[in-house]
Design a protein around this motif. Structure first.
Motif, PDB file in Angstrom:
ATOM      1  N   TYR A 304      28.109 -32.018 -22.621  1.00 22.36           N
ATOM      2  CA  TYR A 304      28.452 -30.976 -21.652  1.00 22.36           C
ATOM      3  C   TYR A 304      29.838 -31.202 -21.059  1.00 22.36           C
ATOM      4  O   TYR A 304      30.286 -30.437 -20.204  1.00 22.36           O
ATOM      5  N   VAL A 357      27.015 -18.359 -10.538  1.00 19.54           N
ATOM      6  CA  VAL A 357      27.652 -18.352 -11.862  1.00 19.54           C
ATOM      7  C   VAL A 357      27.899 -19.775 -12.341  1.00 19.54           C
ATOM      8  O   VAL A 357      27.659 -20.105 -13.514  1.00 19.54           O
ATOM      9  N   ARG A 358      28.321 -20.650 -11.449  1.00 17.81           N
ATOM     10  CA  ARG A 358      28.622 -22.029 -11.833  1.00 17.81           C
ATOM     11  C   ARG A 358      27.364 -22.786 -12.254  1.00 17.81           C
ATOM     12  O   ARG A 358      27.437 -23.686 -13.104  1.00 17.81           O
ATOM     13  N   LEU A 360      24.661 -21.367 -13.672  1.00 17.57           N
ATOM     14  CA  LEU A 360      24.082 -20.802 -14.891  1.00 17.57           C
ATOM     15  C   LEU A 360      24.988 -20.923 -16.108  1.00 17.57           C
ATOM     16  O   LEU A 360      24.500 -21.041 -17.245  1.00 17.57           O
ATOM     17  N   PHE A 361      26.297 -20.924 -15.912  1.00  8.46           N
ATOM     18  CA  PHE A 361      27.216 -20.874 -17.048  1.00  8.46           C
ATOM     19  C   PHE A 361      28.116 -22.110 -17.031  1.00  8.46           C
ATOM     20  O   PHE A 361      29.090 -22.174 -16.280  1.00  8.46           O
ATOM     21  N   GLN A 363      28.692 -23.814 -20.297  1.00 10.52           N
ATOM     22  CA  GLN A 363      28.810 -24.188 -21.710  1.00 10.52           C
ATOM     23  C   GLN A 363      30.235 -24.193 -22.240  1.00 10.52           C
ATOM     24  O   GLN A 363      30.547 -24.913 -23.184  1.00 10.52           O
ATOM     25  N   THR A 364      31.132 -23.381 -21.677  1.00  9.09           N
ATOM     26  CA  THR A 364      32.495 -23.280 -22.194  1.00  9.09           C
ATOM     27  C   THR A 364      33.502 -23.411 -21.056  1.00  9.09           C
ATOM     28  O   THR A 364      33.181 -23.209 -19.876  1.00  9.09           O
ATOM     29  N   GLU A 367      34.014 -20.135 -19.050  1.00  7.13           N
ATOM     30  CA  GLU A 367      32.938 -19.892 -18.088  1.00  7.13           C
ATOM     31  C   GLU A 367      33.159 -20.689 -16.805  1.00  7.13           C
ATOM     32  O   GLU A 367      32.959 -20.182 -15.698  1.00  7.13           O
ATOM     33  N   GLY A 371      33.873 -19.100 -13.048  1.00 13.26           N
ATOM     34  CA  GLY A 371      33.079 -19.484 -11.881  1.00 13.26           C
ATOM     35  C   GLY A 371      33.951 -20.034 -10.763  1.00 13.26           C
ATOM     36  O   GLY A 371      33.763 -19.705  -9.583  1.00 13.26           O
ATOM     37  N   ARG A 444      25.046 -29.486 -11.419  1.00  8.09           N
ATOM     38  CA  ARG A 444      24.271 -28.324 -10.977  1.00  8.09           C
ATOM     39  C   ARG A 444      23.719 -28.529  -9.567  1.00  8.09           C
ATOM     40  O   ARG A 444      23.663 -27.586  -8.769  1.00  8.09           O
TER      41      ARG A 444
END
Length: 669
Positions: A304, A357-358, A360-361, A363-364, A367, A371, A444
């Motif tokens: 990650y 947003v931060r 949930l997203f 991956q990239t 994203e 956020g 998270r």
């Protein structure tokens, strides 16, 4: 000869945008130097030959010096000149930059960072200058940009310091700031007018010492708690010292007529709630800045992380900084249209949405950048609203001090966030290939915590009363009419009215009173508190007729309609009737003559007494506010009665019916 203050006449030589740009750049540079050392923290142990724990003082010492300097310099700005104190803060920043770069040792770097922390007052003082120097319709946009400069500079400091370090070495991360600071000092001298709005008074040295001691102890405990241990003796000792300092500070500030921080004003609902929101917004904002680059720099082995370099990770924060600049006009439009409260609610809500947003997203890289940008936009909107709310609810002669307290509390939020982030990243880890890394759940968790802080700030903002009085962005009163009409910028002529509250009978000063100014339609204009010698100062938007209302707990309020010319003026207000505590002593409906009536403050203090006359009437001087014991000794000299009374009461007439002839039976009103 024009009666307009010289500062306003001189300000016309240059466009308003030059004043805004100069102060905005000053705020950005001050914020930039605070985060400029963060990307280099892993390098400093090798550069200076010290431990990682020692290096953390590069951040801590700046935080502590800012906590001490911000409220003091802000208060001095209200007293002796805002531009003067702004220049002093910037000179200390420049001196710190060159001290750290030229000294060449860790000790000199710490001294330099401590001096740089004194520049923390640049933003609150700059905001107050904008309120004084600009036409009303331009204040909201300028304040929005100045407020956002805190986040802009913090975001830009990460990539720029890495770039300067790679090209010019670690010393350049300091002296570049110093060179830019010198240029900004020259720009302030040339373009920024000195405000004529001042409230000179004796400086509150005791309050400054106690507040500095308390804030230093709290922030040191917060920033070092993770390293020293939250239950360690040093941390517990610091928290105990902070508790003692604040326990002494609060009553000391309430006793003095010239406090460093006016706690009575700070306790007003809009100011109190805005300052609570500042702590929450500071916490939520800082999580975005601290965690984003760390998340992007994590090794790809984790699954990650993205393995970006320090410079590349810092560059990802540039969109956030640019977004904060771009959103300043938007926040100004919301404030001018719907009020600063709506702006604060909007900004905090956007921050909460950004953290969703931060979470949930992740991956990239795009994203993560998106956020971070959303959170930054919410931060800019929120921070633009808080100074406006503060300035709308404090005397116009105390705007710098009030903004300084708000800035200080925002720093408490950022410090708390820094400690929480460090604890969470160290606690929720994963082991991969023999290395230990913060887990994805750690990031998270931080985002969820910051999101809840933003939601809490939204709730607090919703509790702020809708503005029923003047806001710093509202059109001012038309000179000479007292009606609310916009005026061209060149007609703005604020005048300062000073005077004293005096007793009409003997001319002695009446301290601790309040003066409220209304326009001819009853709309609020300004208000101010008198010091121990009865001196007050209020700011009027121009010449004209105004209603002045003066009150003090021991005197009957007075009001008068006055006409002021377009020039600063002096006016003393005289109280004619001193209030007293009166009533009648009776038993079974019959007056009790020659009864001894005593008013005692529990725990010691003042005691006053009198005897009832032939009709049972008594009269006592009205004391200061507080809880008292009102006692009666009957004419026989043996039977007594007593009860508690809270003064000042809505009615200072208390009739006393003796409930019985037995000792200590009490009183019934």
């Amino acid at each position: 000869m024009s009666a307009e203050p010289a500062a306003r006449r001189s300000a016309r030589r240059f466009p308003d945008w030059l004043v805004i740009a100069t102060l905005g750049c000053g705020g950005i540079v001050v914020s930039l130097e605070k985060t400029a050392v963060v990307p280099l923290l892993p390098e400093y142990p090798r550069i200076f030959g010290v431990t990682s724990d020692d290096v953390s003082w590069m951040v801590t010492v700046t935080l502590l010096s800012a906590a001490v300097a911000t409220p003091i310099v802000s208060r001095l700005a209200d007293m002796y000149g805002k531009r003067r104190m702004l220049l002093l803060a910037m000179v200390l920043m420049v001196a710190g930059a060159f001290t750290a770069s030229i000294g060449g040792t860790f000790t000199w770097a710490l001294i330099g960072r401590g001096l740089q922390g004194a520049a923390g007052a640049v933003i609150p003082v700059g905001i107050s200058i904008l309120r004084d120097a600009l036409p009303q319709q331009k204040i909201a946009g300028a304040v929005s940009l100045m407020s956002a400069s805190f986040g802009i500079g913090s975001a830009l400091g990460l990539p720029l310091s890495g770039l300067v370090y790679e090209r010019l070495g670690w010393q350049a991360t300091f002296w570049v700031v110093g060179v830019v600071g010198v240029l900004l000092i020259a720009a302030v001298v040339v373009f920024v007018p000195e405000s004529t709005v001042r409230s000179p008074a004796p400086f509150d040295y005791a309050g400054a010492f106690l507040l500095s001691a308390g804030m230093t102890a709290v922030l040191l405990a917060i920033t070092k708690g993770g390293v020293w241990g939250w239950s360690s003796y040093p941390v517990l000792g610091l928290l105990a010292a902070a508790a003692v300092s604040f326990a002494l500070w609060f009553p000391a500030e309430l006793r003095t007529g010239q406090p460093l921080v006016d706690l009575r004003t700070s306790a007003r609902r809009p100011v109190l709630l805005t300052n609570i929101g500042a702590v929450l917004v500071g916490f939520s904002m800082y999580a975005n800045m601290l965690v984003t680059t760390q998340q992007l720099q994590l090794s790809r082995e984790t699954g990650y992380g993205f393995g970006l370099s320090v410079l590349a990770a810092g560059l990802t924060m540039i969109p956030s900084g640019l977004a904060m600049v771009a959103v300043a006009p938007v926040s100004a439009r919301i404030t001018n249209t719907y009020g600063a409260r709506a702006t604060l609610v909007t900004g905090c809500s956007v921050m909460a949405a950004g953290y969703l947003v931060r979470v949930l997203f992740v991956q990239t890289v795009p994203e993560i950048i998106i956020g971070a940008v959303i959170v930054s936009v919410g931060t800019a909107i929120s921070m633009a609203a808080m100074p406006t709310i503060i300035m709308s609810n404090v005397p116009l002669t105390d705007t710098a001090a009030a903004n300084g307290v708000n800035t200080l509390l925002r720093s408490v939020g950022t410090s708390t966030c820094s400690a929480a982030v460090a604890t969470i990243l160290a606690s929720l880890t994963v082991s991969i290939g023999g290395g230990t890394f913060p887990g994805l759940d750690a990031f998270r968790t931080i985002f969820v915590l910051a999101g809840f802080a933003a939601l809490a700030a939204t709730g607090v903002a919703c509790l702020i009363p809708r503005s029923g009085s003047r806001e710093a962005t509202h059109p001012d009163l038309h000179s000479g009419t007292g009606t609310r009409e916009p005026r061209p910028a060149e007609q703005k002529r604020e005048i300062l009215v000073r005077g004293r509250l005096l007793a009409a009978a003997d001319g002695r000063p009446v301290g601790r009173g309040t003066v409220t100014v209304l326009d001819s339609e009853g709309g609020p204009v300004d208000w101010g508190r008198a010091d121990d010698d009865g001196r007050y100062a209020v700011l009027l938007p121009g010449g004209g007729r105004y209603v002045m209302v003066a009150s003090q707990v021991r005197w009957r309020p007075v009001s008068e309609v006055l006409a002021f010319p377009d020039a600063s003026a002096s006016h003393d207000i005289h109280f004619r009737e001193q209030l007293s505590l009166t009533g009648r002593v009776r038993h079974a409906g019959r007056p009790v003559a020659d009864a001894l009536v005593i008013l005692v403050r529990p725990g010691g203090g003042s005691t006053v007494s009198t005897r009832s006359d032939t009709r049972g009437n008594y009269e006592l001087p009205l004391p200061g506010p507080g809880l008292y014991v009102l006692g009666i000794v009957e004419p026989d000299g043996r039977t007594t009665h007593c009860r508690r009374v809270l003064l000042p009461a809505p009615d200072t007439v208390i009739d006393l019916e003796l409930a019985g002839r037995e000792p200590h039976t009490g009183l019934r009103i």
